[in-house]
Enzyme design. Structure first.
Site, short mmCIF file in Angstrom:
data_model
loop_
_atom_site.label_atom_id
_atom_site.label_comp_id
_atom_site.label_asym_id
_atom_site.label_seq_id
_atom_site.Cartn_x
_atom_site.Cartn_y
_atom_site.Cartn_z
N ARG A 103 0.88 -1.19 0.00
CA ARG A 103 0.00 0.00 0.00
C ARG A 103 0.90 1.22 0.00
O ARG A 103 1.70 1.42 0.92
CB ARG A 103 -0.92 0.00 1.23
CG ARG A 103 -1.64 1.32 1.42
CD ARG A 103 -2.75 1.25 2.43
NE ARG A 103 -3.89 0.52 1.91
CZ ARG A 103 -5.12 0.55 2.45
NH1 ARG A 103 -5.35 1.28 3.52
NH2 ARG A 103 -6.11 -0.13 1.90
N HIS A 130 -7.50 0.99 -6.38
CA HIS A 130 -7.64 0.08 -5.24
C HIS A 130 -8.26 -1.22 -5.77
O HIS A 130 -9.41 -1.56 -5.47
CB HIS A 130 -8.54 0.73 -4.18
CG HIS A 130 -8.44 0.09 -2.83
ND1 HIS A 130 -7.63 -0.98 -2.55
CD2 HIS A 130 -9.07 0.40 -1.65
CE1 HIS A 130 -7.76 -1.31 -1.27
NE2 HIS A 130 -8.63 -0.50 -0.71
N GLN A 133 -10.00 -3.96 -3.57
CA GLN A 133 -11.30 -3.52 -3.04
C GLN A 133 -12.38 -3.64 -4.11
O GLN A 133 -13.49 -4.11 -3.85
CB GLN A 133 -11.21 -2.07 -2.56
CG GLN A 133 -12.53 -1.52 -2.07
CD GLN A 133 -13.00 -2.16 -0.78
OE1 GLN A 133 -12.26 -2.18 0.19
NE2 GLN A 133 -14.21 -2.71 -0.75
N ASP A 213 -17.11 7.34 -2.04
CA ASP A 213 -15.85 7.20 -1.30
C ASP A 213 -15.67 8.46 -0.47
O ASP A 213 -16.38 9.47 -0.69
CB ASP A 213 -14.69 7.04 -2.31
CG ASP A 213 -13.35 6.65 -1.68
OD1 ASP A 213 -13.31 6.33 -0.48
OD2 ASP A 213 -12.34 6.65 -2.42
N CYS A 253 -16.31 1.50 0.35
CA CYS A 253 -15.17 0.65 0.72
C CYS A 253 -14.81 0.75 2.19
O CYS A 253 -14.16 -0.13 2.73
CB CYS A 253 -13.98 0.98 -0.16
SG CYS A 253 -13.28 2.62 0.11
N ARG A 281 -13.86 -8.97 0.92
CA ARG A 281 -12.43 -8.72 0.71
C ARG A 281 -11.65 -10.01 0.99
O ARG A 281 -10.78 -10.40 0.21
CB ARG A 281 -11.93 -7.62 1.68
CG ARG A 281 -12.39 -6.21 1.38
CD ARG A 281 -11.68 -5.62 0.19
NE ARG A 281 -10.23 -5.63 0.32
CZ ARG A 281 -9.52 -4.62 0.82
NH1 ARG A 281 -10.10 -3.51 1.21
NH2 ARG A 281 -8.20 -4.69 0.87
N1 NVA Z 1 -9.95 6.73 -1.32
C1 NVA Z 1 -9.66 6.27 0.01
C2 NVA Z 1 -9.89 4.80 0.13
C3 NVA Z 1 -9.62 4.21 1.49
C4 NVA Z 1 -9.74 2.72 1.55
C5 NVA Z 1 -8.23 6.65 0.37
O1 NVA Z 1 -7.34 6.48 -0.47
O2 NVA Z 1 -8.00 7.11 1.48
N1 CP Z 2 -11.29 -0.37 2.29
C1 CP Z 2 -10.03 -0.43 2.73
O1 CP Z 2 -9.07 -0.67 2.00
O2 CP Z 2 -9.92 -0.23 4.08
P1 CP Z 2 -8.58 0.00 4.90
O3 CP Z 2 -8.02 1.34 4.51
O4 CP Z 2 -9.02 -0.05 6.33
O5 CP Z 2 -7.60 -1.10 4.56
#
Ligand code: NVA
Ligand code: CP
Length: 296
Positions: A103, A130, A133, A213, A253, A281
């Site tokens: 990540r 993502h 997800q 989101d 998500c 997931r």
């Molecule tokens: N768009 C959000 C998704 C979190 C799972 C982020 O990148 O923070």
């Molecule tokens: N939806 C998702 O990826 O959640 P986290 O940021 O908690 O991993």
């Protein structure tokens, strides 16, 4: 040759059909208490440069339940935060583990790590997408509606978020109609097969899925005030959902901000599928790990 999963176009539509079939089998196996040990003695490394709850928990649970082990390394505790290169990190990690979930921020970092890793690398969220997800989201839609082809998915909110970008990538692969309703300045940066609909209440008309989101993604904290102003007309609330199909479901998500991109009534209401989505997931990631590690 190792195979990565950095973006949705790394797999074909027919591979996704097999992946979802296997995810359904694994989900049913877990529900009936059957033990599946297809990844015995395999090790999965999780590298995080941003916070996580679901991605960490679902991958750790997935590999553990399949008989393997997870190692989670927050990058700020690693030598990368003291200047070690991603290339050296990836090469060394590949001598210990069988796959890496990463990540990060820019997709250039993801590609750099994947280039030097000799084991499969999975995108665990980047600025550009993502994909794991979205696999869970798509699987959830198939559970509810049988198929994706011909369904209408309405995206309301940040049209340039990593989630929106992955929905855009998914649309031509899975054959659904994607409508994006986002304020000017927050529309998708690239062309794709989707409809841009300015008014969210028009975008959700006839939709099977309404999804959104957060307005402020990880790494955008400094833009919070400006973003909250720009997105103020783009909340998924009861009135908006009332314009979608009566059988429509709501996906998010998570984490969510109740009262910003979605109301508590919708997120916690009867049409919300967010907990199934979060659970899925784990099931689809088990199928993905099997596909990459066992070359199924
Ligand atoms: N768009 C959000 C998704 C979190 C799972 C982020 O990148 O923070
Ligand atoms: N939806 C998702 O990826 O959640 P986290 O940021 O908690 O991993």
């Amino acid at each position: 040759m190792k195979r990565d999963f950095l973006r949705l176009s790394d797999f074909t539509a027919s591979e996704y059909t097999a992946l979802f079939r296997r995810a359904a089998e694994l989900k049913a196996a877990r529900a009936s208490g059957q033990i599946v040990r297809t990844l015995t003695a395999k090790t999965l490394l999780l590298l995080f440069e941003k916070n996580s709850t679901r991605t960490r928990l679902s991958f750790e649970a997935a590999i553990g339940q399949l008989g393997g082990t997870a190692i989670t390394l927050p990058m700020q505790e690693s030598q990368v935060s003291r200047g070690e290169t991603l290339a050296d990190t990836a090469a060394v990690a590949s001598r210990y583990v069988d796959a890496i979930v990463y990540r990060t921020h820019g997709d250039d970092r993801l590609r750099e790590l994947a280039k030097s890793a000799t084991v499969p690398v999975i995108n665990g969220l980047s600025d550009g997408g993502h994909p794991v997800q979205i696999l869970a989201d798509l699987f959830t839609v198939t559970e509810r509606f049988g198929s994706l082809r011909g369904r209408i998915i309405a995206w309301v909110g940040d049209g340039a978020s990593n989630m929106a970008l992955s929905w855009i990538e998914a649309a031509p692969i899975f054959g659904f109609t994607l409508r994006i309703s986002a304020p000017e300045g927050f529309r998708p940066p690239k062309a794709g097969i989707f409809e841009t609909v300015n008014d969210p209440s028009v975008a959700v008309r006839g939709a099977h899925v309404v999804t959104t989101d957060v307005w402020v993604s990880m790494g955008q904290e400094k833009e919070a005030a400006e973003r909250k102003r720009a997105f103020s007309g783009y909340c998924v609330d009861e009135a908006l959902l009332g314009r979608a199909l009566p059988e429509a479901i709501v996906l998010h998500c998570l984490p969510a901000h109740r009262g910003e991109e979605i109301t508590a009534g919708v997120l916690d209401g009867p049409r919300s599928a967010v907990l199934d989505e979060a659970e899925n997931r784990m099931h689809v990631q088990k199928a993905l790990l099997e596909a990459l590690l066992l070359r199924r």
